[in-house]
Design an enzyme around this catalytic site. Structure first.
Site, PDB file in Angstrom:
ATOM      1  N   ARG A  61      -1.134  -7.740  -2.240  1.00  0.00           N
ATOM      2  CA  ARG A  61      -0.972  -6.762  -1.438  1.00  0.00           C
ATOM      3  C   ARG A  61      -0.536  -5.937  -0.702  1.00  0.00           C
ATOM      4  O   ARG A  61       0.775  -6.169  -0.609  1.00  0.00           O
ATOM      5  CB  ARG A  61      -2.386  -7.719  -0.621  1.00  0.00           C
ATOM      6  CG  ARG A  61      -4.265  -8.034  -0.943  1.00  0.00           C
ATOM      7  CD  ARG A  61      -5.031  -6.668  -1.071  1.00  0.00           C
ATOM      8  NE  ARG A  61      -6.229  -7.025  -1.687  1.00  0.00           N
ATOM      9  CZ  ARG A  61      -6.753  -7.347  -3.144  1.00  0.00           C
ATOM     10  NH1 ARG A  61      -5.854  -7.415  -3.863  1.00  0.00           N
ATOM     11  NH2 ARG A  61      -7.518  -7.531  -3.141  1.00  0.00           N
ATOM     12  N   GLU A 109      -4.278   2.366   0.149  1.00  0.00           N
ATOM     13  CA  GLU A 109      -4.817   3.191  -1.605  1.00  0.00           C
ATOM     14  C   GLU A 109      -6.129   4.021  -0.783  1.00  0.00           C
ATOM     15  O   GLU A 109      -6.944   3.272  -0.256  1.00  0.00           O
ATOM     16  CB  GLU A 109      -5.047   1.916  -1.871  1.00  0.00           C
ATOM     17  CG  GLU A 109      -3.921   1.307  -2.444  1.00  0.00           C
ATOM     18  CD  GLU A 109      -3.843  -0.050  -3.320  1.00  0.00           C
ATOM     19  OE1 GLU A 109      -5.892  -0.508  -3.530  1.00  0.00           O
ATOM     20  OE2 GLU A 109      -3.192  -0.921  -3.572  1.00  0.00           O
ATOM     21  N   HIS A 126      -2.226   0.330  -8.669  1.00  0.00           N
ATOM     22  CA  HIS A 126      -3.077  -1.031  -8.659  1.00  0.00           C
ATOM     23  C   HIS A 126      -3.962  -1.330  -9.851  1.00  0.00           C
ATOM     24  O   HIS A 126      -5.109  -1.182  -9.733  1.00  0.00           O
ATOM     25  CB  HIS A 126      -4.351  -0.642  -7.628  1.00  0.00           C
ATOM     26  CG  HIS A 126      -4.995  -1.802  -7.103  1.00  0.00           C
ATOM     27  ND1 HIS A 126      -5.213  -2.520  -5.988  1.00  0.00           N
ATOM     28  CD2 HIS A 126      -5.039  -3.586  -7.444  1.00  0.00           C
ATOM     29  CE1 HIS A 126      -5.603  -3.475  -5.169  1.00  0.00           C
ATOM     30  NE2 HIS A 126      -4.906  -3.929  -6.595  1.00  0.00           N
TER      31      HIS A 126
END
Length: 328
Positions: A237, A266, A284
């Site tokens: 994360r 993000e 990601h």
């Protein structure tokens, strides 16, 4: 409590964007309803009276749960569920599930690919070729870094961390780790603090989930401990890293390089990281294959079906394992 005999009578709220495969499964088995995002303000009186489940890619807070008085379960898409208020759910008798295991191998593969790419500069070498520089300037410069002789440390030795560790061993790297506590049965060296782990390795891979306990855990102190030959990889994360400190450490040589698949805000990535040649950045994509995302989607739907037909969740998160179903 009177319960419907058919799953198709149960209203499942899809909050925000969710896998099309998951939506097809939910729509086929249940009465699916949608809102644009996980926002309590979007809950109409009609939804409040009928919704008994939420399926979402995170973003389920206490306010949204409280706006749905008949809510029984939140089926979250992803192994990380830090954007779901699971503690609040557990206190109010709402089950929360996630999608572990089915993405473990894919994310571990991505971690290794990101590590190799970061160390050997493969994406930069490809860009060099595509720009015609191999022809005009000659061979791509030798990379300063290599995997040979590296010592790896894993921050977060859960399912994914252990899968990464096996791959690292196959590549000939030593492995150590830091967790809140040692993992029973693991032979890898355990460090009681993250700084100690960073001091003992030159390749640090972060796999920990988000949340208050890991917020900016990888800070300048950890990066300085990692040292000038250090490589940092984050597949967990973005919130676990002090991104400002990381950008500074990459810019001034405190560490050698970093490979990041996750970021704190993000899809926005800090310009300071975008501008760095020694930062390898991915959008990601840790579990982002059709195969794995479909398996995750199936587990979301399977959790819902199991909860309402058998009274059991397949993959409850720890905060809600005590929650009991009303299925007779």
């Amino acid at each position: 409590m009177t319960r419907p005999t058919n799953l198709e009578d149960i209203a499942v709220l899809v909050a925000g964007e969710l896998s099309q495969h998951a939506q097809k499964r939910i729509d086929k088995a249940f009465s699916m309803v949608r809102i644009a995002r996980g926002d309590a303000a979007l809950v109409t009186p009609e939804l409040a009276q009928k919704v008994r489940a939420i399926a979402a890619f995170g973003g389920v807070d206490a306010a949204l749960m409280d706006a749905l008085p008949k809510l029984e379960i939140v089926a979250s898409f992803g192994v990380g569920y830090d954007s779901v208020d699971a503690a609040h759910a557990g206190r109010h008798g709402v089950m929360v599930t996630n999608t572990p295991d089915v993405l473990t191998e894919e994310v571990a593969d991505t971690a290794m690919g990101l590590l190799i790419n970061t160390v050997r500069e493969l994406s930069r070498a490809e860009a060099y070729l595509r720009e015609g520089r191999w022809v005009s300037e000659g061979p791509y410069p030798l990379t300063r870094a290599t995997l040979r002789g590296r010592r790896a440390g894993i921050f977060g030795m859960g399912r994914i961390g252990q899968a990464i560790a096996k791959r690292l061993e196959a590549f000939g790297l030593s492995v150590a780790y830091h967790n809140r506590r040692p993992v029973e049965g693991l032979a890898y060296d355990y460090h009681q603090t993250l700084v100690s782990l960073a001091e003992g390795v030159d390749t640090l891979i972060s796999v920990v989930p988000g949340g208050a306990s890991t917020m900016k855990a990888v800070d300048m102190t950890v990066l300085k401990a990692l040292g000038p030959d250090g490589v940092f990889i984050n597949i967990g994360r973005g919130s676990t890293v002090d991104e400002e400190a990381l950008a500074a450490a990459l810019a001034d040589g405190t560490i050698l390089a970093a490979g990041l698949d996750v970021f704190s805000d993000e899809p926005r990535v800090p310009k300071a990281l975008l501008d760095l040649p020694n930062a390898t950045l991915l959008p990601h994509v840790g579990s982002a294959s059709v195969h794995t995302r479909n398996a995750m989607a199936d587990l979301v739907a399977d959790n819902l079906e199991s909860w309402f037909s058998k009274g059991e969740a397949i993959t409850p998160v720890p905060e809600t394992r005590h929650v009991q179903s009303n299925v007779k």
